[in-house]
Design an enzyme around this catalytic site. Structure first.
Site, short mmCIF file in Angstrom:
data_model
loop_
_atom_site.label_atom_id
_atom_site.label_comp_id
_atom_site.label_asym_id
_atom_site.label_seq_id
_atom_site.Cartn_x
_atom_site.Cartn_y
_atom_site.Cartn_z
N SER A 120 0.83 -1.21 0.00
CA SER A 120 0.00 0.00 0.00
C SER A 120 0.86 1.26 0.00
O SER A 120 0.36 2.35 -0.26
CB SER A 120 -0.95 0.01 1.20
N HIS A 121 2.15 1.13 0.30
CA HIS A 121 3.04 2.30 0.28
C HIS A 121 4.27 2.08 -0.58
O HIS A 121 5.28 2.76 -0.43
CB HIS A 121 3.40 2.72 1.71
N GLU B 232 -4.79 0.40 1.39
CA GLU B 232 -5.36 -0.95 1.26
C GLU B 232 -6.78 -0.88 0.69
O GLU B 232 -7.18 -1.70 -0.14
CB GLU B 232 -5.40 -1.65 2.63
P1 NDP Z 1 -1.28 -3.61 8.94
O1 NDP Z 1 -2.64 -3.72 9.55
O2 NDP Z 1 -1.00 -4.39 7.72
O3 NDP Z 1 -0.19 -4.01 10.02
C1 NDP Z 1 -0.09 -3.30 11.21
C2 NDP Z 1 0.96 -3.91 12.10
O4 NDP Z 1 0.47 -5.14 12.61
C3 NDP Z 1 2.27 -4.22 11.38
O5 NDP Z 1 3.33 -3.97 12.25
C4 NDP Z 1 2.11 -5.72 11.08
O6 NDP Z 1 3.33 -6.39 10.92
C5 NDP Z 1 1.37 -6.18 12.29
N1 NDP Z 1 0.59 -7.39 12.07
C6 NDP Z 1 -0.23 -7.64 11.03
N2 NDP Z 1 -0.81 -8.85 11.19
C7 NDP Z 1 -0.33 -9.35 12.34
C8 NDP Z 1 -0.54 -10.58 13.06
N3 NDP Z 1 -1.36 -11.51 12.59
N4 NDP Z 1 0.13 -10.77 14.19
C9 NDP Z 1 0.97 -9.81 14.67
N5 NDP Z 1 1.22 -8.65 14.05
C10 NDP Z 1 0.56 -8.42 12.91
O7 NDP Z 1 -0.90 -2.07 8.68
P2 NDP Z 1 -1.87 -0.86 8.34
O8 NDP Z 1 -2.76 -1.26 7.24
O9 NDP Z 1 -2.46 -0.34 9.58
O10 NDP Z 1 -0.81 0.20 7.78
C11 NDP Z 1 -0.12 -0.10 6.58
C12 NDP Z 1 0.96 0.92 6.34
O11 NDP Z 1 0.38 2.15 6.00
C13 NDP Z 1 1.87 1.22 7.52
O12 NDP Z 1 3.20 1.02 7.09
C14 NDP Z 1 1.64 2.68 7.85
O13 NDP Z 1 2.77 3.36 8.30
C15 NDP Z 1 1.20 3.19 6.52
N6 NDP Z 1 0.40 4.41 6.62
C16 NDP Z 1 0.99 5.62 6.27
C17 NDP Z 1 0.28 6.79 6.31
C18 NDP Z 1 0.92 8.09 6.00
O14 NDP Z 1 0.27 9.13 6.12
N7 NDP Z 1 2.15 8.14 5.60
C19 NDP Z 1 -1.15 6.80 6.70
C20 NDP Z 1 -1.63 5.50 7.11
C21 NDP Z 1 -0.88 4.35 7.04
P3 NDP Z 1 3.88 -6.75 9.42
O15 NDP Z 1 4.27 -5.42 8.90
O16 NDP Z 1 5.01 -7.67 9.60
O17 NDP Z 1 2.73 -7.35 8.67
#
Ligand code: NDP
Length: 347
Positions: free
Chosen positions: A53-54, A194
């Protein structure tokens, strides 16, 4: 989204080749070489680690924003040394990652002398995955925590229209002889990227992600993105986390709140002109050299309690795979990236 769903016509690019391609695209559309490199490195790193997504998916957004006139890619950030352990950064309407790159050494100097440093950045545009901002500090033995606010897309708990940004936060802590422990998450139930990807792929999103224009629950990404709103994760609790991010990244840095970000004069702008707070802590000042041992203790406890998969595991696994076989880029995606090399391209 995972990096595993590669199309048959997928090529595997070396990381440096992808950085080079993305950097050339950004330069063609007006970013100076150092800024282009910083953003390209960030975007390629997200793609490499399977944070799709990024990753390269965001390149049209960067190009479109550059042409909108909303961001000043050539901005020189102003860094004010406001206290022994605080730096206040005016990004002057430039991108956030190049501002962070410029302030990094001074922040580390402060951590060396004071044990901690808070970097408060305002008037910056952040379109990346946050863990890339904190992981390098944890590799240097520091605890790093960051918050970013953004464009209003998320209704507060009980609310009916977009108010908060997707307001991500990330924490990275050092471990012994292995990658830092990192979590990085939006405070919306799903990140905007996403939901947009689901829309692009003609998919629905799970229940609980968003509401439509009439504030009714919906699984249709289009209804969420066009007139509706995302929801915070965890109902009122996530809503309060989002409020905290607004306060830390907006109020405490001097940046606009997400609901104040107004891009209407800049057609095509897809970034937010908002803020970022970064807190760096040297754990040795508080607990000596034992902090990584405590992290291991916690990790072991989590494993013993049945949590096999830690936050960050998926990204590190994707990174290892990308290092060995390259970064998968589907032919269609590559064609769209190559098309952006044309200075006349307007996504
Ligand atoms: P996710 O929901 O995919 O993941 C969130 C966190 O939870 C990650 O650290 C992930 O680790 C962890 N995780 C996911 N599944 C599990 C699991 N089953 N057990 C344990 N840990 C888990 O992320 P988001 O969709 O919330 O965000 C995606 C990205 O978007 C992020 O990198 C965020 O920084 C970015 N973002 C940036 C913005 C901006 O303005 N620049 C705005 C909003 C979001 P893992 O990564 O290993 O899957």
């Amino acid at each position: 989204m995972t990096a595993e769903a590669a199309a048959p016509e997928t090529a595997y690019l070396h990381f440096d080749a992808l950085v080079d391609l993305l950097g050339r695209i950004l330069e063609v559309h007006g970013a100076p070489a150092d800024v282009a490199h910083e953003l390209a490195h960030n975007c390629a790193s997200a793609e490499r680690d399977g944070a799709l997504s990024h990753g390269v998916f965001r390149m049209p957004s960067y190009v479109s924003t550059l042409h909108s006139g909303y961001v000043d890619a050539k901005a020189i950030p102003q860094i004010d040394d406001v206290a022994p352990s605080m730096l206040h950064v005016d990004a002057r309407n430039g991108f956030a990652q190049p501002a962070l790159a410029k302030v990094k050494e001074r922040a580390l100097d402060k951590v060396c002398t004071q044990g901690l440093c808070i970097v408060a950045t305002h008037d910056s545009h952040h379109l990346g995955a946050l863990w890339l901002d904190v992981e390098p500090f944890a590799r240097q033995g520091l605890v790093a925590l960051t918050f970013v606010n953004g464009i209003s897309r998320v209704a507060p708990h009980g609310g009916h229209r977009p108010f908060y940004g997707t307001n991500p936060m990330a924490l990275a802590v050092p471990r012994h002889h292995t990658d830092p422990l990192v979590f990085d998450q939006a405070s919306s139930a799903m990140s905007y990227g996403e939901v947009k990807l689901a829309q692009d792929h003609g998919e629905t999103v799970p229940p609980g992600i968003g509401i439509d224009q009439a504030a009714q629950p919906t699984v249709d990404p289009k209804a969420i993105l066009e007139g509706g709103a995302l929801l915070p994760f965890g109902k009122h609790k996530g809503s309060s986390i989002s409020m905290m991010v607004e306060l830390m990244a907006g109020a405490l840095t001097g940046a606009a709140f997400s609901f104040q970000v107004d891009r209407r004069q800049h057609h095509g702008a897809q970034t937010s002109r908002s803020g970022q707070l970064l807190c760096l802590i040297d754990p040795t000042r508080l607990v000596g050299a034992g902090f990584p041992d405590r992290v291991e203790e916690l990790v072991q406890g989590l494993h013993d309690s049945g949590q096999a998969r830690l936050p960050g595991d998926r990204r590190y696994e994707n990174r290892r795979r990308s290092h060995s076989v390259g970064i998968p880029i589907a032919a269609g995606v590559r064609a769209r990236l190559d098309a952006l090399l044309d200075p006349a391209a307007r996504p």
